[in-house]
Design an enzyme around this catalytic site. Sequence first.
Site, mmCIF file in Angstrom:
data_model
loop_
_atom_site.group_PDB
_atom_site.id
_atom_site.type_symbol
_atom_site.label_atom_id
_atom_site.label_comp_id
_atom_site.label_asym_id
_atom_site.label_seq_id
_atom_site.Cartn_x
_atom_site.Cartn_y
_atom_site.Cartn_z
ATOM 1 N N HIS A 495 -57.840 0.159 -13.456
ATOM 2 C CA HIS A 495 -58.015 -1.101 -14.173
ATOM 3 C C HIS A 495 -59.455 -1.612 -14.027
ATOM 4 O O HIS A 495 -60.129 -1.912 -15.026
ATOM 5 C CB HIS A 495 -57.025 -2.137 -13.620
ATOM 6 N N GLU A 496 -59.927 -1.707 -12.785
ATOM 7 C CA GLU A 496 -61.280 -2.238 -12.559
ATOM 8 C C GLU A 496 -62.348 -1.312 -13.144
ATOM 9 O O GLU A 496 -63.375 -1.770 -13.640
ATOM 10 C CB GLU A 496 -61.518 -2.466 -11.062
ATOM 11 N N HIS A 499 -63.095 -2.167 -16.701
ATOM 12 C CA HIS A 499 -64.119 -3.211 -16.855
ATOM 13 C C HIS A 499 -65.520 -2.615 -16.699
ATOM 14 O O HIS A 499 -66.439 -2.932 -17.462
ATOM 15 C CB HIS A 499 -63.935 -4.299 -15.796
ATOM 16 N N HIS A 502 -66.676 -0.744 -19.710
ATOM 17 C CA HIS A 502 -67.004 -1.704 -20.772
ATOM 18 C C HIS A 502 -68.444 -2.186 -20.571
ATOM 19 O O HIS A 502 -69.226 -2.273 -21.524
ATOM 20 C CB HIS A 502 -66.021 -2.875 -20.706
#
Length: 713
Positions: A495-496, A499, A502
């Site tokens: 999940h992290e 980020h 991105h």
Amino acid sequence: MLCAWRLGGLGSRAAALWPGRAGLRGLGAGIRAREVSTSWSPVGAAFNVKPQGRRLDLFGERRGLFGVPELSAPEGFRIAQENALRKADLLVERVCSMPPGPQTVLIFDELSDSLCRVADLADFVKIAHPERAFREAAEEACRSIGTMVEKLNTNVELYQSLQKLLADKNLVDSLDPETRRVAELFMFDFEISGIHLDKEKRKRAVELNVKILDLSNTFLMGTNFPNKIEKHLLPEHIHRNFAVTGNHVIIDGLHAEAPDDLVREAAYKIFLYPNAGQLKCLEELLSNRDLLAKLVGYSTYSHRALQGTIAKNPETVMEFLEKLSDKLSERTVKDFEMIRGMKMKLNPQNSELMPWDPPYYSGVIRAERYNIEPSLYCPFFSLGACMEGLNILFTKLLGITLYAEQPAKGEVWCEDVRKLAVVHESEGLLGYIYCDFFQRADKPHQDCHFTIRGGRLKEDGNYQLPVVVLMLNLPHSSRNSPTLLTPGMMENLFHEMGHAMHSMLGRTRYQHVTGTRCPTDFAEVPSILMEYFANDYRVVTQFARHYQTGQSLPKNMVSRLCESKKVCAAADMQLQVFYATLDQIYHGKHPLRTSTTDILRETQEKFYGLPYVPNTAWQLRFSHLVGYGAKYYSYLMSRAVASMVWKECFQQDPFNRAAGERYRREMLAHGGGKEPMLMVQGMLQKCPSIDDFVSALVSDLDLDFETFLMDSE
């Protein structure tokens, strides 16, 4: 979770121009894309060994935190902030004395960048650095930059230089879409300070911003403050579950996973007992947010907060939440019946289902039905294997490789922080990720992504490389084994890293909209999408190997794990709908028609279904009301978008390079420089409706028939 130094927006002392998060000059600024480096090494191995002492540096140069020379000592923050403030003054003078044009937006962005790349770095250091002197110096830098931003937010001449540009239709028409959007975002942030109002109202807006920030900080502290009760008021046999000081038992949380029903009940009733000061603080916070929103031209705080998001307005959010609640209702009733059945089985004397029951009993059902004891999985998820899994995925999908790079002396704040270079097969070095993954004393406990420096195109034609930190709280390796992750930790890592990618791939011209600097209901899409990859056997089988035997994780174990997450998932989602609806009502029409506690009771009964417990006030522990005010729905909407992207583009083949390139081109590359719904449309090749979003979320709850077949063989 995203961490950001939010200078812009209602509820911030520095309430407008500069919501960016970048890093100081240093950090490899101006480095051209490179193909190879002799200091790069394979990523998997780097995370399965303890860091070695720094190699002998013959020149003895200490580069400072993140490679910023000034930050080799705490005093360097003062030098950095003074340099930034000096540069800001020069840029303000320059933009105010030139005719309006595209250059106006570039200078605004450079002004934002010069302040944010000190503030953002300082904002991370003030909470994460082990040394108090560094933390205090960083705190002071944040205050100093915040004061400057307040000054800029009330600089009418600076505002007018942007206004002249946006008032000239011919000039606006000549701007490319990204430049126009960035100009409008700067103006939007400016006006939230009330700078377009007359002098008296402007002064009032500044006062409200200051008050809102102070109330936010007070409320946030109160959300975690423990409650205490005299020992004799609690049964003696449950005292050992809590801290005891003198004649009092201290309750510092909900103890939702405690097997004893009485422990959970006591924790719920005592921890959520209303505190009069906290109640007053929340009421004032909501009221002042509403006053400021109305002052600057919005009918409610929610209307202001949702400007520019996927949802666009609170009416759409409520339609989304109500439709989702309707679709979930039957499934939620069945989940509650199943949980009630388990409670009756384990505790026949007291089988009424209460709000403190679902987390514990759904966990019992999950474990009983699927046998997903974390210790069975951990040996297959060494940290090095998981990092290599991410590397394989990014290489196949995006042509990107992660390399471990030896940090210079003084570059990292703790010796177990790893530095990763993110390298594209043809474009070269894209940026850096610092991995602060391990537990240590006084380290914040949340898993977070921090942007230290955002990417932007510089005047000399070079691209300012993005730099981020990923912060987790993983156990250290032991003498006998590397760091082993539970399935939940592995999913959080993916999940992290969503980020982080991105941030690495948001190749925008302006740092104001780089990477994760985009609307909240879009910002979580890339990270949640990574959870779908983390739960796909075809991806997991690439890296999940037993750290001792090398055996692959069996497919049925992955399937069981994925299906176990669907147990009582409708009830879990219904709870999120309740929280999101509560958030919308609190930030909707004011004055509120009744107390925040009465609204909580009504909303809980309508949107969750379990009874409200008298003399409790859960809203006083709802910390997200500060950072996600009127935007708590964002997680659900981001999950809906991520689900649609997964099913449309990656479910058939999670390593599809063409789909990966399209994902980069349509969604990641723009940061916040393009309307979020346009990015979603570009990816899905259609404009999704609210019904599409709801269907995507609900279909994720369906059990996979194949798993039952496999487990019955």
